[in-house]
Design an enzyme around this catalytic site. Structure first.
Site, PDB file in Angstrom:
ATOM      1  CB  SER A 125      -0.897   0.036   1.237  1.00  0.00           C
ATOM      2  OG  SER A 125      -1.654  -1.136   1.319  1.00  0.00           O
ATOM      3  CD  GLU A 238      -3.032  -9.504   3.556  1.00  0.00           C
ATOM      4  OE1 GLU A 238      -2.489  -9.341   2.449  1.00  0.00           O
ATOM      5  OE2 GLU A 238      -3.137  -8.621   4.408  1.00  0.00           O
TER       6      GLU A 238
HETATM    7  C1  LIG Z   1      -4.279  -2.977  10.464  1.00  0.00           C
HETATM    8  C2  LIG Z   1      -3.840  -2.792   9.048  1.00  0.00           C
HETATM    9  C3  LIG Z   1      -2.682  -3.434   8.608  1.00  0.00           C
HETATM   10  C4  LIG Z   1      -2.249  -3.249   7.306  1.00  0.00           C
HETATM   11  N1  LIG Z   1      -1.081  -3.846   6.916  1.00  0.00           N
HETATM   12  C5  LIG Z   1      -0.608  -3.651   5.667  1.00  0.00           C
HETATM   13  C6  LIG Z   1       0.645  -4.209   5.275  1.00  0.00           C
HETATM   14  O1  LIG Z   1       1.322  -4.887   6.060  1.00  0.00           O
HETATM   15  N2  LIG Z   1       1.090  -3.952   4.018  1.00  0.00           N
HETATM   16  C7  LIG Z   1       0.377  -3.202   3.121  1.00  0.00           C
HETATM   17  O2  LIG Z   1       0.830  -3.046   2.003  1.00  0.00           O
HETATM   18  N3  LIG Z   1      -0.819  -2.639   3.469  1.00  0.00           N
HETATM   19  C8  LIG Z   1      -1.317  -2.846   4.718  1.00  0.00           C
HETATM   20  N4  LIG Z   1      -2.518  -2.281   5.089  1.00  0.00           N
HETATM   21  C9  LIG Z   1      -3.211  -1.401   4.160  1.00  0.00           C
HETATM   22  C10 LIG Z   1      -4.483  -1.999   3.574  1.00  0.00           C
HETATM   23  O3  LIG Z   1      -4.192  -2.996   2.643  1.00  0.00           O
HETATM   24  C11 LIG Z   1      -5.263  -0.822   2.952  1.00  0.00           C
HETATM   25  O4  LIG Z   1      -5.651   0.020   4.024  1.00  0.00           O
HETATM   26  C12 LIG Z   1      -6.493  -1.288   2.209  1.00  0.00           C
HETATM   27  O5  LIG Z   1      -6.136  -1.999   1.058  1.00  0.00           O
HETATM   28  C13 LIG Z   1      -7.387  -0.093   1.811  1.00  0.00           C
HETATM   29  O6  LIG Z   1      -6.636   0.877   1.152  1.00  0.00           O
HETATM   30  P1  LIG Z   1      -6.688   2.412   1.629  1.00  0.00           P
HETATM   31  O7  LIG Z   1      -6.433   2.445   3.104  1.00  0.00           O
HETATM   32  O8  LIG Z   1      -5.776   3.183   0.750  1.00  0.00           O
HETATM   33  O9  LIG Z   1      -8.179   2.864   1.427  1.00  0.00           O
HETATM   34  P2  LIG Z   1      -8.878   3.337   0.014  1.00  0.00           P
HETATM   35  O10 LIG Z   1      -8.484   2.393  -1.063  1.00  0.00           O
HETATM   36  O11 LIG Z   1      -8.537   4.777  -0.152  1.00  0.00           O
HETATM   37  O12 LIG Z   1     -10.375   3.148   0.368  1.00  0.00           O
HETATM   38  C14 LIG Z   1     -11.115   4.094   1.157  1.00  0.00           C
HETATM   39  C15 LIG Z   1     -12.556   3.624   1.194  1.00  0.00           C
HETATM   40  O13 LIG Z   1     -13.120   3.623  -0.136  1.00  0.00           O
HETATM   41  C16 LIG Z   1     -13.646   2.332  -0.452  1.00  0.00           C
HETATM   42  N5  LIG Z   1     -13.371   2.020  -1.855  1.00  0.00           N
HETATM   43  C17 LIG Z   1     -12.211   2.214  -2.528  1.00  0.00           C
HETATM   44  N6  LIG Z   1     -12.334   1.787  -3.797  1.00  0.00           N
HETATM   45  C18 LIG Z   1     -13.590   1.292  -3.918  1.00  0.00           C
HETATM   46  C19 LIG Z   1     -14.318   0.686  -5.001  1.00  0.00           C
HETATM   47  N7  LIG Z   1     -13.771   0.505  -6.206  1.00  0.00           N
HETATM   48  N8  LIG Z   1     -15.589   0.295  -4.764  1.00  0.00           N
HETATM   49  C20 LIG Z   1     -16.172   0.466  -3.540  1.00  0.00           C
HETATM   50  N9  LIG Z   1     -15.531   1.050  -2.483  1.00  0.00           N
HETATM   51  C21 LIG Z   1     -14.261   1.442  -2.676  1.00  0.00           C
HETATM   52  C22 LIG Z   1     -12.888   1.360   0.450  1.00  0.00           C
HETATM   53  O14 LIG Z   1     -13.643   0.179   0.673  1.00  0.00           O
HETATM   54  C23 LIG Z   1     -12.729   2.189   1.717  1.00  0.00           C
HETATM   55  O15 LIG Z   1     -13.899   2.124   2.491  1.00  0.00           O
HETATM   56  C24 LIG Z   1      -2.989  -2.440   6.402  1.00  0.00           C
HETATM   57  C25 LIG Z   1      -4.156  -1.809   6.827  1.00  0.00           C
HETATM   58  C26 LIG Z   1      -4.583  -1.975   8.145  1.00  0.00           C
HETATM   59  C27 LIG Z   1      -5.831  -1.274   8.571  1.00  0.00           C
END
Ligand SMILES: Cc1cc2nc3c(=O)[nH]c(=O)nc-3n(C[C@H](O)[C@H](O)[C@H](O)COP(=O)(O)OP(=O)(O)OC[C@H]3O[C@@H](n4cnc5c(N)ncnc54)[C@H](O)[C@@H]3O)c2cc1C
Length: 373
Positions: A125, A238
């Site tokens: 991410s 995962e």
């Molecule tokens: C506890 C924790 C541990 C993590 N560990 C890791 C890790 O080790 N390595 C790593 O790489 N990442 C990690 N992550 C990151 C995680 O993979 C991302 O937070 C997740 O993929 C969502 O991406 P974002 O936070 O950028 O949210 P966004 O992608 O910006 O999404 C924001 C909101 O919009 C919604 N949304 C986005 N696109 C769409 C769509 N097309 N249709 C409908 N709804 C949508 C999402 O569901 C969400 O509610 C971790 C996250 C957490 C919370």
């Protein structure tokens, strides 16, 4: 090794070790202490052999079905001897690195990963690329025989404790086809991992920066442009293998709640959490059986992910209902543990792909529904 014999052997060994495997109550407040304890347990498991079952011999394992690994995770997390989040990391990353890494590199490193002498993290991410991972901006350029990585990663779990990181970076054009994957040593000059405090008040994940980080060519996983395949492999682990032990972890906490004196009106919440958790376990069991046959969980595992997120939040919402007041403010190790777990459960519908994205996968890839315009 038969699964029943393995389970019986692990149980007897856990019994024999007694208090030596039980984490100190104050581990709850510190990821450092949690990982120190995990390393201790993992070393003991590796040296006695339990940690090696279910992994191929070329990786330092003893062979046997991957189900043995799921059973080991279940036996440990159902007693809260290790924390499910950190115990998952070798299961999430190990299989893909074993599949796509150079054999001699992987065979050399893997026993250390299994023994807990190494810990790996997942650098996918970015600030502007989470759900839409294909738009990531970190770059890798081949310069003088090394790959040179520049960019930012976000939410990298346990990065400040990791020795290596699987990093996705752009080596070609736009979209998912231009992405490659690398196994990067965290002590390489130019890598910085800055811990971020979670709402559970622990430093569990990090933002990472990569400034002119030189990575040897043999650390490329699966060839140039194979990053998306590597990422899909990791995401399927995962959303598949690790859920079995996570379900056991939830079962342990639900069991603790059954011991709390409960008002009549809370029986419904307990019952609903129980039902969600066991519905998930039934679905996950089928997934684990497919994995044991050699399948990688595909889009079906998105159903498991949606179900476990719902079950996890139900279990800890029930805890909050039963332990109201204590869970929010009491300063005892037990209350702090519940507080941390409740807070972490909010993330269950986010990490590893949000529930909205999983529903999208189910709609388009399993149900064949048309995408809206
Ligand atoms: C506890 C924790 C541990 C993590 N560990 C890791 C890790 O080790 N390595 C790593 O790489 N990442 C990690 N992550 C990151 C995680 O993979 C991302 O937070 C997740 O993929 C969502 O991406 P974002 O936070 O950028 O949210 P966004 O992608 O910006 O999404 C924001 C909101 O919009 C919604 N949304 C986005 N696109 C769409 C769509 N097309 N249709 C409908 N709804 C949508 C999402 O569901 C969400 O509610 C971790 C996250 C957490 C919370």
């Amino acid at each position: 090794m038969q699964v029943d014999d393995f389970r019986a052997g692990v149980r007897a060994w856990i019994e024999e070790c007694g208090a030596d495997l039980v984490p100190a109550a104050e581990n709850t407040d510190s990821v450092d202490a949690q990982l120190d304890h995990q390393r201790h347990v993992q070393r003991r498991l590796f040296d006695v052999g339990w940690m090696r079952w279910g992994w191929p011999q070329r990786l330092g394992g003893y062979g046997g079905s991957p189900t043995l690994r799921a059973v080991l995770g279940e036996e440990l997390t159902s007693r809260a001897l290790v924390h499910t989040a950190s115990w998952s990391m070798h299961e999430v990353l190990g299989p893909a690195v074993a599949e796509f890494g150079l054999p001699e590199m992987v065979e050399e490193m893997f026993p250390r990963l299994l023994r807990g002498d190494e810990f790996w993290c997942q650098g996918f991410s970015e600030p502007e690329a989470g759900s839409d991972l294909g738009s990531l901006r970190t770059t890798a350029q081949l310069i003088g025989g090394n790959w040179v990585i520049n960019g930012e990663k976000l939410w990298t779990s346990f990065a400040h404790h990791a020795n290596r990181c699987v990093v996705l970076a752009r080596t070609g054009g736009g979209g998912s086809r231009g992405i490659s994957a690398f196994l990067v040593d965290m002590d390489t000059p130019g890598v910085t991992a800055s811990p971020l405090r979670t709402m559970a008040n622990v430093d569990e994940f990090c933002s990472m920066s990569f400034v002119d980080v030189k990575v040897p060519a043999h650390r490329l996983l699966g060839g140039v442009g194979a990053g998306w395949r590597v990422a899909q492999h990791i995401l399927s682990c995962e959303r598949g293998t690790i859920f079995w032990q996570r379900g056991a972890w939830l079962g342990h906490h639900l069991g603790l709640l059954l011991e709390v004196p409960t008002a009549m009106q809370s029986h419904r919440a307990l019952g609903e959490a129980f039902q969600l958790l066991w519905a998930f376990r039934a679905t996950s069991k089928a997934t684990q059986e497919r994995i044991a046959q050699g399948d990688l969980p595909g889009p079906e595992a998105s159903v498991d992910k949606i179900m476990i997120a719902a079950a996890e939040q139900a279990v800890f919402d029930t805890a909050r209902e039963l332990l109201r007041g204590d869970l929010e403010i009491a300063d005892t190790p037990a209350a702090r543990t519940w507080r941390r777990e409740w807070a972490y459960s909010r993330a269950a519908s986010i990490y590893g792909g949000t529930s909205e994205i999983q529903k999208d996968i189910v709609a388009s890839r399993l149900l064949g529904l048309p995408r809206s315009a």
